[in-house]
Motif scaffolding. Structure first.
Motif, PDB file in Angstrom:
ATOM      1  N   TYR A   1       0.891  -1.160   0.000  1.00  0.00           N
ATOM      2  CA  TYR A   1       0.000   0.000   0.000  1.00  0.00           C
ATOM      3  C   TYR A   1       0.922   1.201   0.000  1.00  0.00           C
ATOM      4  CZ  TYR A   1      -3.934  -2.960   1.416  1.00  0.00           C
ATOM      5  OH  TYR A   1      -4.916  -3.909   1.479  1.00  0.00           O
TER       6      TYR A   1
ATOM      7  N   ALA B   1       2.513  -4.851   2.722  1.00  0.00           N
ATOM      8  CA  ALA B   1       1.488  -5.552   3.510  1.00  0.00           C
ATOM      9  C   ALA B   1       1.604  -7.062   3.358  1.00  0.00           C
ATOM     10  CB  ALA B   1       0.095  -5.089   3.092  1.00  0.00           C
TER      11      ALA B   1
ATOM     12  N   SER C   1      -4.527 -12.783  12.909  1.00  0.00           N
ATOM     13  CA  SER C   1      -5.217 -11.740  13.670  1.00  0.00           C
ATOM     14  C   SER C   1      -5.338 -10.461  12.850  1.00  0.00           C
ATOM     15  CB  SER C   1      -4.482 -11.485  14.979  1.00  0.00           C
ATOM     16  OG  SER C   1      -3.115 -11.347  14.721  1.00  0.00           O
ATOM     17  N   ASN C   2      -5.869  -9.420  13.472  1.00  0.00           N
ATOM     18  CA  ASN C   2      -6.080  -8.141  12.788  1.00  0.00           C
ATOM     19  C   ASN C   2      -4.798  -7.646  12.136  1.00  0.00           C
ATOM     20  OD1 ASN C   2      -8.187  -7.664  15.366  1.00  0.00           O
ATOM     21  ND2 ASN C   2      -8.879  -7.077  13.349  1.00  0.00           N
ATOM     22  N   GLY C   3      -4.932  -7.206  10.898  1.00  0.00           N
ATOM     23  CA  GLY C   3      -3.801  -6.591  10.226  1.00  0.00           C
ATOM     24  C   GLY C   3      -2.758  -7.572   9.734  1.00  0.00           C
ATOM     25  N   ALA C   4      -3.050  -8.868   9.778  1.00  0.00           N
ATOM     26  CA  ALA C   4      -2.074  -9.854   9.323  1.00  0.00           C
ATOM     27  C   ALA C   4      -1.879  -9.796   7.813  1.00  0.00           C
ATOM     28  CB  ALA C   4      -2.530 -11.254   9.735  1.00  0.00           C
ATOM     29  N   GLY C   5      -2.877  -9.309   7.113  1.00  0.00           N
ATOM     30  CA  GLY C   5      -2.779  -9.233   5.656  1.00  0.00           C
ATOM     31  C   GLY C   5      -3.729 -10.173   4.946  1.00  0.00           C
ATOM     32  N   LYS C   6      -4.699 -10.703   5.657  1.00  0.00           N
ATOM     33  CA  LYS C   6      -5.613 -11.679   5.060  1.00  0.00           C
ATOM     34  C   LYS C   6      -6.469 -11.054   3.951  1.00  0.00           C
ATOM     35  CE  LYS C   6      -7.691 -12.443   9.012  1.00  0.00           C
ATOM     36  NZ  LYS C   6      -7.084 -11.336   9.781  1.00  0.00           N
ATOM     37  N   THR C   7      -7.062  -9.900   4.270  1.00  0.00           N
ATOM     38  CA  THR C   7      -7.884  -9.234   3.249  1.00  0.00           C
ATOM     39  C   THR C   7      -7.035  -8.830   2.060  1.00  0.00           C
ATOM     40  OG1 THR C   7      -9.439  -8.444   4.911  1.00  0.00           O
ATOM     41  CG2 THR C   7      -9.362  -7.230   2.845  1.00  0.00           C
ATOM     42  N   THR C   8      -5.828  -8.344   2.358  1.00  0.00           N
ATOM     43  CA  THR C   8      -4.946  -7.907   1.284  1.00  0.00           C
ATOM     44  C   THR C   8      -4.599  -9.055   0.336  1.00  0.00           C
ATOM     45  OG1 THR C   8      -4.025  -6.309   2.840  1.00  0.00           O
ATOM     46  CG2 THR C   8      -2.784  -6.695   0.813  1.00  0.00           C
TER      47      THR C   8
ATOM     48  N   GLU D   1     -14.925  -8.747   2.615  1.00  0.00           N
ATOM     49  CA  GLU D   1     -15.132  -8.420   4.022  1.00  0.00           C
ATOM     50  C   GLU D   1     -16.203  -7.329   4.100  1.00  0.00           C
ATOM     51  OE1 GLU D   1     -11.910  -7.829   7.505  1.00  0.00           O
ATOM     52  OE2 GLU D   1     -11.688  -6.457   5.852  1.00  0.00           O
TER      53      GLU D   1
ATOM     54  N   GLU E   1     -13.763 -13.493   5.961  1.00  0.00           N
ATOM     55  CA  GLU E   1     -14.399 -13.454   7.279  1.00  0.00           C
ATOM     56  C   GLU E   1     -15.922 -13.505   7.227  1.00  0.00           C
ATOM     57  OE1 GLU E   1     -12.641 -11.736  10.493  1.00  0.00           O
ATOM     58  OE2 GLU E   1     -10.915 -10.896   9.435  1.00  0.00           O
TER      59      GLU E   1
ATOM     60  N   GLN F   1     -10.549 -14.857  11.208  1.00  0.00           N
ATOM     61  CA  GLN F   1      -9.899 -14.636  12.496  1.00  0.00           C
ATOM     62  C   GLN F   1     -10.365 -15.690  13.475  1.00  0.00           C
ATOM     63  OE1 GLN F   1      -9.584 -10.982  14.731  1.00  0.00           O
ATOM     64  NE2 GLN F   1     -10.024  -9.852  12.854  1.00  0.00           N
TER      65      GLN F   1
HETATM   66  N1  LIG Z   1      -5.944   0.866   2.167  1.00  0.00           N
HETATM   67  C1  LIG Z   1      -4.853   0.678   2.923  1.00  0.00           C
HETATM   68  N2  LIG Z   1      -3.861   1.586   2.926  1.00  0.00           N
HETATM   69  C2  LIG Z   1      -2.756   1.400   3.659  1.00  0.00           C
HETATM   70  N3  LIG Z   1      -2.539   0.343   4.440  1.00  0.00           N
HETATM   71  C3  LIG Z   1      -3.486  -0.599   4.492  1.00  0.00           C
HETATM   72  C4  LIG Z   1      -4.701  -0.480   3.731  1.00  0.00           C
HETATM   73  N4  LIG Z   1      -5.458  -1.571   3.978  1.00  0.00           N
HETATM   74  C5  LIG Z   1      -4.769  -2.318   4.846  1.00  0.00           C
HETATM   75  N5  LIG Z   1      -3.578  -1.757   5.153  1.00  0.00           N
HETATM   76  C6  LIG Z   1      -2.561  -2.312   6.047  1.00  0.00           C
HETATM   77  O1  LIG Z   1      -2.144  -3.564   5.538  1.00  0.00           O
HETATM   78  C7  LIG Z   1      -2.025  -4.511   6.568  1.00  0.00           C
HETATM   79  C8  LIG Z   1      -2.884  -5.718   6.284  1.00  0.00           C
HETATM   80  O2  LIG Z   1      -4.257  -5.343   6.286  1.00  0.00           O
HETATM   81  P1  LIG Z   1      -5.435  -6.356   5.984  1.00  0.00           P
HETATM   82  O3  LIG Z   1      -6.677  -5.577   5.837  1.00  0.00           O
HETATM   83  O4  LIG Z   1      -5.054  -7.233   4.866  1.00  0.00           O
HETATM   84  O5  LIG Z   1      -5.488  -7.202   7.328  1.00  0.00           O
HETATM   85  P2  LIG Z   1      -6.489  -8.373   7.748  1.00  0.00           P
HETATM   86  O6  LIG Z   1      -5.639  -9.547   8.039  1.00  0.00           O
HETATM   87  O7  LIG Z   1      -7.547  -8.538   6.738  1.00  0.00           O
HETATM   88  O8  LIG Z   1      -7.086  -7.797   9.095  1.00  0.00           O
HETATM   89  P3  LIG Z   1      -8.560  -7.934   9.693  1.00  0.00           P
HETATM   90  O9  LIG Z   1      -8.626  -9.277  10.325  1.00  0.00           O
HETATM   91  O10 LIG Z   1      -8.611  -6.835  10.688  1.00  0.00           O
HETATM   92  O11 LIG Z   1      -9.526  -7.752   8.585  1.00  0.00           O
HETATM   93  C9  LIG Z   1      -2.403  -3.795   7.856  1.00  0.00           C
HETATM   94  O12 LIG Z   1      -1.214  -3.434   8.499  1.00  0.00           O
HETATM   95  C10 LIG Z   1      -3.140  -2.583   7.415  1.00  0.00           C
HETATM   96  O13 LIG Z   1      -2.886  -1.502   8.281  1.00  0.00           O
END
Ligand SMILES: Nc1ncnc2c1ncn2[C@@H]1O[C@H](COP(=O)(O)OP(=O)(O)OP(=O)(O)O)[C@@H](O)[C@H]1O
Ligand SMILES: [Mg+2]
Lengths: 266, 293
Positions: A24, A29, A48-55, A96, A173, A206
């Motif tokens: 990003y 990420a 967990s939160n912010g692990a990068g799953k959605t990414t 999500e 999720e 999660q």
């Molecule tokens: N649009 C964005 N711009 C900048 N950084 C981002 C953006 N979206 C996510 N991130 C960062 O990328 C990392 C991974 O985010 P991601 O959304 O993939 O996490 P996640 O595993 O899906 O978390 P959650 O369980 O909370 O949904 C995090 O550190 C987040 O802060």
């Protein structure tokens, strides 16, 4: 003598990621993720939160372009394709937060899933299947999706994705914000779609208990990396998973765990 | 205002409604693009101008049959709208909104200059679809005004039915509501978006072609586009019925305003906009559900 069966369905990777990196802006990420999803299986990514799953899911479906690495669907490179092209190749992304079309009716939402299909008869059958699985949707069929509860919106998002007639579903999720009973119902349908309709699943969660209950194979992610992988039984037996994701604690030996010092297992 | 009898009032009312109908055709184009992409197309008035100029070219200069030239002019603008999005606006995805704002403003200026180069800076008028007048119980009205009202009403209805019932119309609504989800469904979002630009340009062209017989057409004609903006804002920018309503209101009130305050001729639209916004900052028919993001 034979490692792989020479008759019967071949075990092939429907999806294969190799060393994928996603940024990003200047923030990295996804830090070199490799994973594969066997055809016909349910594979989960926990973390967990912010692990990068959605990414990682967005990178697969083409909403984000990876900086490096390869993403192959059935052997074809898809890492630079637009998300609509990837979708038409048979990947349905259930994002999500559901992302239903709020001001359109439940019917329109479902039929938009089938926007690119030309097999009208089969579309109608699939439509009936979805309403059979989720009777709530039938009773709201001509209401705007905005009026559905969170759980009903999740059903709609899942049904809409099924209407795409995908080979691979990316589920982000699905348990988020749902009651345990509803989680059970929705995951029963997810398993049904996998077994009876032959849709391969990549499931992000999660909620590790639910994910492990559902999947055949799982990966654990931490800060953009895969830190653990294994089939369901192996992950269930793992002490790391037990303590950090399933909340099971073995009081006596807890202090001695060597992995306790590992930075990735906060 | 004292000298107005009933017939005068009726006449002003119908002329005003006709004017408002034309504003609403322009405004529909603005709102279509805004809803689909959250961008504002300041070249919309120039699409209208080009519609009139191409009609002039085909019907007057090349002597095509009226309907052929009329439809061809609309089709050409459809092509221009589509291409403009596909070649220019699409590349601006992810850029700040004001970039597109300035870009379309600049495009409008360039289009005006180009039109002047090809067709000159003089005024001309377009042939009428139906010359002559109609006597509505003592009120004499040009058919052109009546046709403008009917055409706008019919097209608004057609557009409503298109979005409500056609597969492509529903898909366009879907991508306006949630573009990423539309991508995930496999919808050809880029092509659909360009088609929305085409539709917007065609509505603009139609306004120009209907305006041609009523008012003089020149490169300056685009300035009435600002009144369409005022109408769309009065209606609650982002709602098509609102834009139509706001434009009709402004168009309707304008001739009365001009008659009452001849020295302030032409600013009535903005005075009304100002008044409505003071009372209802969100416009008359703002959308009930706000879009996410
Ligand atoms: N649009 C964005 N711009 C900048 N950084 C981002 C953006 N979206 C996510 N991130 C960062 O990328 C990392 C991974 O985010 P991601 O959304 O993939 O996490 P996640 O595993 O899906 O978390 P959650 O369980 O909370 O949904 C995090 O550190 C987040 O802060
Ligand atoms: Mg997430």
């Amino acid at each position: 003598m034979f490692n792989t069966p020479i008759w019967g369905p071949a075990m092939t990777d429907l999806l294969k990621l190799e060393n994928v990196e996603t940024f990003y802006g200047r923030v990295m990420a996804i830090r070199g993720v490799s994973l594969s999803v066997l055809e016909g299986k349910i594979v989960s990514i926990m973390g967990s939160n912010g692990a990068g799953k959605t990414t990682i899911l967005k990178t697969i479906s083409g909403a984000l372009d990876p900086f490096k690495g390869s993403i192959k669907l059935d052997g074809n490179e898809i890492s630079s394709q637009d998300p609509d092209v990837v979708a038409r190749m048979g990947v349905a992304h259930v994002p999500e937060g559901r992302e239903v079309f709020s001001l359109l009716s439940v019917r329109d939402n479902l039929m938009l899933g089938a926007y690119c299909r030309r097999d009208r008869g089969a579309v109608q059958q699939d439509f009936e299947k979805v309403l059979g699985w989720f009777p709530d949707l039938r009773s709201f069929i001509d209401k705007q999706a905005a009026y559905l509860s969170g759980g009903q919106q999740q059903m709609l998002a899942l049904g809409r994705a099924f209407m795409q007639k995908p080979r691979l579903m990316l589920l982000d999720e699905p348990s988020l914000g749902l009651s345990p009973r509803l989680i059970g119902e929705i995951f029963d349908i997810i398993k049904h779609i996998n077994r009876e309709e032959g849709v391969t699943m990549l499931l992000v969660e999660q909620n590790a208990a639910v994910a492990l209950e559902t999947c055949d194979f799982g990966y654990v992610m931490e800060t953009g990396r895969i830190v653990m992988e294994g089939d369901r039984d192996r992950l269930l037996a793992s002490e790391n998973i037990q303590e950090f994701y399933l909340g099971v604690k073995d009081e006596g030996v807890r202090e001695e765990r060597r992995w306790k010092g590992k930075k990735t297992w906060r | 205002m004292t000298g107005l009898n009933f017939a005068d009032v009726m006449q002003l009312a119908i002329i005003g409604l006709a004017q408002g109908s034309l504003y609403s055709l322009i405004a529909i184009g603005l709102v279509l693009i805004y809803k689909a992409t959250e961008q504002i197309n300041f070249a919309q008035s120039e699409f209208m101008m080009l519609g009139a100029f191409f009609g002039f070219q085909f019907i007057v200069l090349w002597g095509m049959p009226f309907w052929l030239g009329f439809l061809l002019a609309i089709a050409v603008l459809g092509g221009i709208g589509y291409t403009y999005d596909a070649l220019v606006i699409r590349r601006m995805t992810g850029q700040p909104v004001f970039v597109v704002f300035i870009l379309t403003l600049a495009t409008g200026i360039v289009l005006r200059a180009l039109a002047g180069m090809f067709w000159g800076f003089d005024s001309f008028s377009l042939p009428s679809m139906m010359p002559g007048t109609i006597d509505l119980t003592g009120v004499i009205i040009g058919w052109d005004h009546v046709i403008a009202i009917l055409a706008a009403a019919l097209l608004s209805l057609a557009l409503f039915l298109f979005f409500r019932f056609s597969r492509v119309g529903i898909a366009m609504q879907a991508l306006s509501l949630n573009q990423l989800a539309a991508f995930y469904m496999g919808m050809p979002v880029k092509r659909l978006t360009s088609s929305i630009w085409a539709l917007a340009a065609m509505f603009g062209a139609l306004a120009g072609l209907l305006l041609g017989p009523i008012a003089l057409v020149s490169t300056q004609i685009g300035f009435i586009g600002f009144k369409a903006f005022a109408g769309a804002i009065v209606g609650g920018f982002g709602s098509i019925p609102g834009a139509v309503l706001g434009c009709l209101l402004i168009g309707f009130a304008e001739p009365f305003f001009d008659t009452a305050f001849p020295t302030l001729k032409g600013v009535g639209a903005y005075v009304i906009m100002f008044a409505v916004l003071l009372v209802r900052p969100q416009g008359l028919l703002s959308q009930m559900h706000q879009k996410k993001v």
